[in-house]
Design an enzyme around this catalytic site. Structure first.
Site, PDB file in Angstrom:
ATOM      1  N   CYS A  42       9.134 -20.881 -27.276  1.00 54.93           N
ATOM      2  CA  CYS A  42       8.606 -21.877 -28.211  1.00 54.93           C
ATOM      3  C   CYS A  42       9.768 -22.383 -29.056  1.00 54.93           C
ATOM      4  O   CYS A  42      10.481 -21.579 -29.688  1.00 54.93           O
ATOM      5  CB  CYS A  42       7.524 -21.250 -29.091  1.00 54.93           C
ATOM      6  SG  CYS A  42       6.956 -22.372 -30.392  1.00 54.93           S
ATOM      7  N   ARG A  89      11.132 -12.342  -7.340  1.00 52.71           N
ATOM      8  CA  ARG A  89       9.886 -11.899  -6.688  1.00 52.71           C
ATOM      9  C   ARG A  89       8.918 -13.078  -6.508  1.00 52.71           C
ATOM     10  O   ARG A  89       8.234 -13.181  -5.500  1.00 52.71           O
ATOM     11  CB  ARG A  89       9.234 -10.785  -7.504  1.00 52.71           C
ATOM     12  CG  ARG A  89      10.095  -9.516  -7.519  1.00 52.71           C
ATOM     13  CD  ARG A  89       9.417  -8.385  -8.261  1.00 52.71           C
ATOM     14  NE  ARG A  89       8.180  -7.981  -7.613  1.00 52.71           N
ATOM     15  CZ  ARG A  89       7.129  -7.479  -8.257  1.00 52.71           C
ATOM     16  NH1 ARG A  89       7.157  -7.323  -9.561  1.00 52.71           N
ATOM     17  NH2 ARG A  89       6.038  -7.135  -7.586  1.00 52.71           N
ATOM     18  N   ASN A 144      -4.010   3.407   5.641  1.00 55.89           N
ATOM     19  CA  ASN A 144      -2.614   3.534   5.222  1.00 55.89           C
ATOM     20  C   ASN A 144      -1.844   4.231   6.341  1.00 55.89           C
ATOM     21  O   ASN A 144      -2.308   5.245   6.851  1.00 55.89           O
ATOM     22  CB  ASN A 144      -2.563   4.385   3.925  1.00 55.89           C
ATOM     23  CG  ASN A 144      -1.245   4.271   3.191  1.00 55.89           C
ATOM     24  OD1 ASN A 144      -0.189   4.281   3.803  1.00 55.89           O
ATOM     25  ND2 ASN A 144      -1.315   4.161   1.871  1.00 55.89           N
ATOM     26  N   CYS A 199       2.102 -23.197 -33.285  1.00 54.12           N
ATOM     27  CA  CYS A 199       3.227 -23.979 -32.730  1.00 54.12           C
ATOM     28  C   CYS A 199       3.461 -23.703 -31.242  1.00 54.12           C
ATOM     29  O   CYS A 199       4.195 -24.445 -30.577  1.00 54.12           O
ATOM     30  CB  CYS A 199       4.504 -23.669 -33.515  1.00 54.12           C
ATOM     31  SG  CYS A 199       4.893 -21.906 -33.583  1.00 54.12           S
ATOM     32  N   GLN A 201      -4.533  -4.351  -6.840  1.00 54.87           N
ATOM     33  CA  GLN A 201      -3.407  -4.070  -7.740  1.00 54.87           C
ATOM     34  C   GLN A 201      -2.293  -5.075  -7.507  1.00 54.87           C
ATOM     35  O   GLN A 201      -1.305  -5.070  -8.223  1.00 54.87           O
ATOM     36  CB  GLN A 201      -2.868  -2.663  -7.461  1.00 54.87           C
ATOM     37  CG  GLN A 201      -3.882  -1.573  -7.654  1.00 54.87           C
ATOM     38  CD  GLN A 201      -3.364  -0.232  -7.138  1.00 54.87           C
ATOM     39  OE1 GLN A 201      -2.593   0.445  -7.797  1.00 54.87           O
ATOM     40  NE2 GLN A 201      -3.781   0.124  -5.939  1.00 54.87           N
ATOM     41  N   ASN A 202      -2.437  -5.890  -6.477  1.00 58.63           N
ATOM     42  CA  ASN A 202      -1.363  -6.816  -6.123  1.00 58.63           C
ATOM     43  C   ASN A 202      -1.361  -8.027  -7.054  1.00 58.63           C
ATOM     44  O   ASN A 202      -2.411  -8.489  -7.488  1.00 58.63           O
ATOM     45  CB  ASN A 202      -1.495  -7.261  -4.673  1.00 58.63           C
ATOM     46  CG  ASN A 202      -1.286  -6.101  -3.728  1.00 58.63           C
ATOM     47  OD1 ASN A 202      -0.747  -5.074  -4.129  1.00 58.63           O
ATOM     48  ND2 ASN A 202      -1.722  -6.254  -2.496  1.00 58.63           N
ATOM     49  N   VAL A 203      -0.175  -8.513  -7.304  1.00 58.24           N
ATOM     50  CA  VAL A 203      -0.011  -9.666  -8.179  1.00 58.24           C
ATOM     51  C   VAL A 203       0.404 -10.899  -7.373  1.00 58.24           C
ATOM     52  O   VAL A 203       0.749 -11.928  -7.940  1.00 58.24           O
ATOM     53  CB  VAL A 203       1.036  -9.358  -9.279  1.00 58.24           C
ATOM     54  CG1 VAL A 203       0.552  -8.233 -10.184  1.00 58.24           C
ATOM     55  CG2 VAL A 203       2.402  -8.999  -8.682  1.00 58.24           C
ATOM     56  N   HIS A 246      -3.916  -6.214 -12.019  1.00 57.79           N
ATOM     57  CA  HIS A 246      -2.579  -6.235 -12.625  1.00 57.79           C
ATOM     58  C   HIS A 246      -2.048  -7.650 -12.850  1.00 57.79           C
ATOM     59  O   HIS A 246      -0.853  -7.838 -13.030  1.00 57.79           O
ATOM     60  CB  HIS A 246      -1.613  -5.421 -11.753  1.00 57.79           C
ATOM     61  CG  HIS A 246      -1.945  -3.951 -11.711  1.00 57.79           C
ATOM     62  ND1 HIS A 246      -1.406  -3.072 -10.809  1.00 57.79           N
ATOM     63  CD2 HIS A 246      -2.786  -3.212 -12.483  1.00 57.79           C
ATOM     64  CE1 HIS A 246      -1.900  -1.851 -11.016  1.00 57.79           C
ATOM     65  NE2 HIS A 246      -2.744  -1.912 -12.018  1.00 57.79           N
TER      66      HIS A 246
HETATM   67  P1  NAD Z   1       3.060   1.405  -3.583  1.00 55.50           P
HETATM   68  O1  NAD Z   1       4.308   0.623  -3.312  1.00 55.50           O
HETATM   69  O2  NAD Z   1       3.148   2.570  -4.493  1.00 55.50           O
HETATM   70  O3  NAD Z   1       2.479   1.969  -2.215  1.00 55.50           O
HETATM   71  C1  NAD Z   1       2.289   1.151  -1.102  1.00 55.50           C
HETATM   72  C2  NAD Z   1       1.442   1.888  -0.095  1.00 55.50           C
HETATM   73  O4  NAD Z   1       1.199   1.018   0.999  1.00 55.50           O
HETATM   74  C3  NAD Z   1       2.089   3.164   0.464  1.00 55.50           C
HETATM   75  O5  NAD Z   1       1.152   4.225   0.389  1.00 55.50           O
HETATM   76  C4  NAD Z   1       2.405   2.786   1.912  1.00 55.50           C
HETATM   77  O6  NAD Z   1       2.313   3.892   2.799  1.00 55.50           O
HETATM   78  C5  NAD Z   1       1.318   1.760   2.194  1.00 55.50           C
HETATM   79  N1  NAD Z   1       1.600   0.815   3.266  1.00 55.50           N
HETATM   80  C6  NAD Z   1       2.800   0.355   3.684  1.00 55.50           C
HETATM   81  N2  NAD Z   1       2.634  -0.536   4.677  1.00 55.50           N
HETATM   82  C7  NAD Z   1       1.302  -0.659   4.889  1.00 55.50           C
HETATM   83  C8  NAD Z   1       0.500  -1.424   5.760  1.00 55.50           C
HETATM   84  N3  NAD Z   1       1.059  -2.272   6.631  1.00 55.50           N
HETATM   85  N4  NAD Z   1      -0.851  -1.316   5.680  1.00 55.50           N
HETATM   86  C9  NAD Z   1      -1.427  -0.450   4.809  1.00 55.50           C
HETATM   87  N5  NAD Z   1      -0.715   0.312   3.951  1.00 55.50           N
HETATM   88  C10 NAD Z   1       0.633   0.206   3.986  1.00 55.50           C
HETATM   89  O7  NAD Z   1       1.974   0.366  -4.046  1.00 55.50           O
HETATM   90  P2  NAD Z   1       0.730   0.486  -5.024  1.00 55.50           P
HETATM   91  O8  NAD Z   1      -0.027   1.743  -4.741  1.00 55.50           O
HETATM   92  O9  NAD Z   1       0.047  -0.826  -4.935  1.00 55.50           O
HETATM   93  O10 NAD Z   1       1.325   0.670  -6.498  1.00 55.50           O
HETATM   94  C11 NAD Z   1       2.494   0.051  -6.952  1.00 55.50           C
HETATM   95  C12 NAD Z   1       2.331  -0.981  -8.054  1.00 55.50           C
HETATM   96  O11 NAD Z   1       3.214  -2.033  -7.701  1.00 55.50           O
HETATM   97  C13 NAD Z   1       0.997  -1.626  -8.202  1.00 55.50           C
HETATM   98  O12 NAD Z   1       0.704  -1.633  -9.560  1.00 55.50           O
HETATM   99  C14 NAD Z   1       1.173  -3.071  -7.722  1.00 55.50           C
HETATM  100  O13 NAD Z   1       0.588  -3.965  -8.656  1.00 55.50           O
HETATM  101  C15 NAD Z   1       2.656  -3.315  -7.756  1.00 55.50           C
HETATM  102  N6  NAD Z   1       3.186  -4.084  -6.604  1.00 55.50           N
HETATM  103  C16 NAD Z   1       2.547  -5.206  -6.146  1.00 55.50           C
HETATM  104  C17 NAD Z   1       3.037  -5.904  -5.037  1.00 55.50           C
HETATM  105  C18 NAD Z   1       2.307  -7.142  -4.555  1.00 55.50           C
HETATM  106  O14 NAD Z   1       1.691  -7.844  -5.347  1.00 55.50           O
HETATM  107  N7  NAD Z   1       2.321  -7.418  -3.237  1.00 55.50           N
HETATM  108  C19 NAD Z   1       4.199  -5.458  -4.391  1.00 55.50           C
HETATM  109  C20 NAD Z   1       4.845  -4.322  -4.888  1.00 55.50           C
HETATM  110  C21 NAD Z   1       4.323  -3.634  -5.987  1.00 55.50           C
END
Ligand code: NAD
Length: 246
Positions: free
Chosen positions: A153, A74, A216, A139, A106-108, A124
């Site tokens: 470590c 990832r 969305n 250590c 919530q994205n990482v 997150h």
């Molecule tokens: P999720 O995967 O549960 O849901 C994604 C949402 O995005 C869906 O509702 C979908 O319909 C919508 N979507 C898809 N394409 C889109 C677009 N082009 N524009 C707008 N919306 C769109 O994701 P979540 O709700 O963030 O929860 C899942 C968990 O997974 C979170 O905790 C997150 O941290 C993690 N996650 C992060 C990443 C990242 O950092 N990019 C990727 C995958 C999962």
């Protein structure tokens, strides 16, 4: 709740009127950058695993190499992608209006930060960073770090792990508090690309006293609390909402 192209103009008016705005983003925010959402992420070797079963401390303790390798895959994917027009529209708005818009994500993947958003509240964590599995001992220093999958470590065996919040873990309290404060102080929250099922992040949309707009292409659990629902992608709709002359 409303739904349709005419609503973009109405929400643009709400953006102009709001003194404080929060963007709460989820995986869909980065979909148009090429980062798969969790629901779409399972390809190839990993298709037989559920993310909910890999992104946990128990999974890591049971098989550190497998979970480390999944994160390495990832990380490599995220390192190759760029912020999309949605990330950039948010960052440009923040630069034009300092202090008016807070990003809680919530994205990482670090893409909001990469686009130039200041003070991103990464609820997150960040996939590009590591931390110690156990509280570090004296250590546990860079000098004693033994490369490996995962690195450890050399003295006590403490493992490095991705600095992300796994299922079942608590969010960093100061980051969550800052997001809650921002939500409570906002007149408008744009909920972008989240299914709204992961708490406490989704709770921010339920707690804000301001208007809530869901962006969305699909139905989400937060549609029910939204004052407007815009069906479309983040990279298309956010520039329309946030740019001065779209
Ligand atoms: P999720 O995967 O549960 O849901 C994604 C949402 O995005 C869906 O509702 C979908 O319909 C919508 N979507 C898809 N394409 C889109 C677009 N082009 N524009 C707008 N919306 C769109 O994701 P979540 O709700 O963030 O929860 C899942 C968990 O997974 C979170 O905790 C997150 O941290 C993690 N996650 C992060 C990443 C990242 O950092 N990019 C990727 C995958 C999962």
């Amino acid at each position: 709740m409303t739904d349709g192209a005419g609503d973009v103009g109405k929400v643009r008016g709400w953006v102009r009127a709001a003194r404080r705005i929060v963007v709460l983003s989820g995986a869909g925010m980065s979909a148009e950058s090429g980062v798969p959402t969790f629901r779409d992420a399972q390809t190839g070797l990993w298709a037989k695993f559920r993310p909910e079963d890999l992104a946990t401390e128990d999974a890591f303790r049971a098989d550190p190499k497998m979970v480390w390798d999944w994160y390495a895959m990832r990380r490599a994917m995220v390192a190759k992608v760029e912020p999309n027009a949605g990330h950039r529209a948010i960052a440009a708005f923040q630069q034009r209006h300092p202090g008016r818009l807070t990003v809680a994500t919530q994205n990482v993947d670090g893409l909001h930060q990469h686009a130039g958003s200041p003070g991103v509240l990464a609820l997150h964590g960040n996939i590009a960073e590591d931390t110690w599995l156990e509280a570090p001992r004296a250590c546990c220093t860079d000098a004693n770090l033994l490369p490996g999958t995962p690195p450890r470590c050399a003295v006590c065996g403490n493992l490095r792990r991705p600095a992300v919040v796994w299922f079942g873990e608590t969010l960093p309290p100061e980051v969550l508090q800052a997001a809650q404060d921002a939500a409570l102080a906002s007149q408008l929250m744009l909920v972008v690309g989240t299914s709204g099922v992961v708490y406490p992040a989704a709770g921010l949309a339920r707690a804000t006293p301001g208007r809530v707009v869901v962006i969305n292409p699909q139905a989400s659990d937060l549609d029910a609390v939204a004052d407007a629902v815009l069906r479309g992608g983040a990279a298309v709709l956010l520039p329309q909402l946030l740019e001065e002359h779209p």
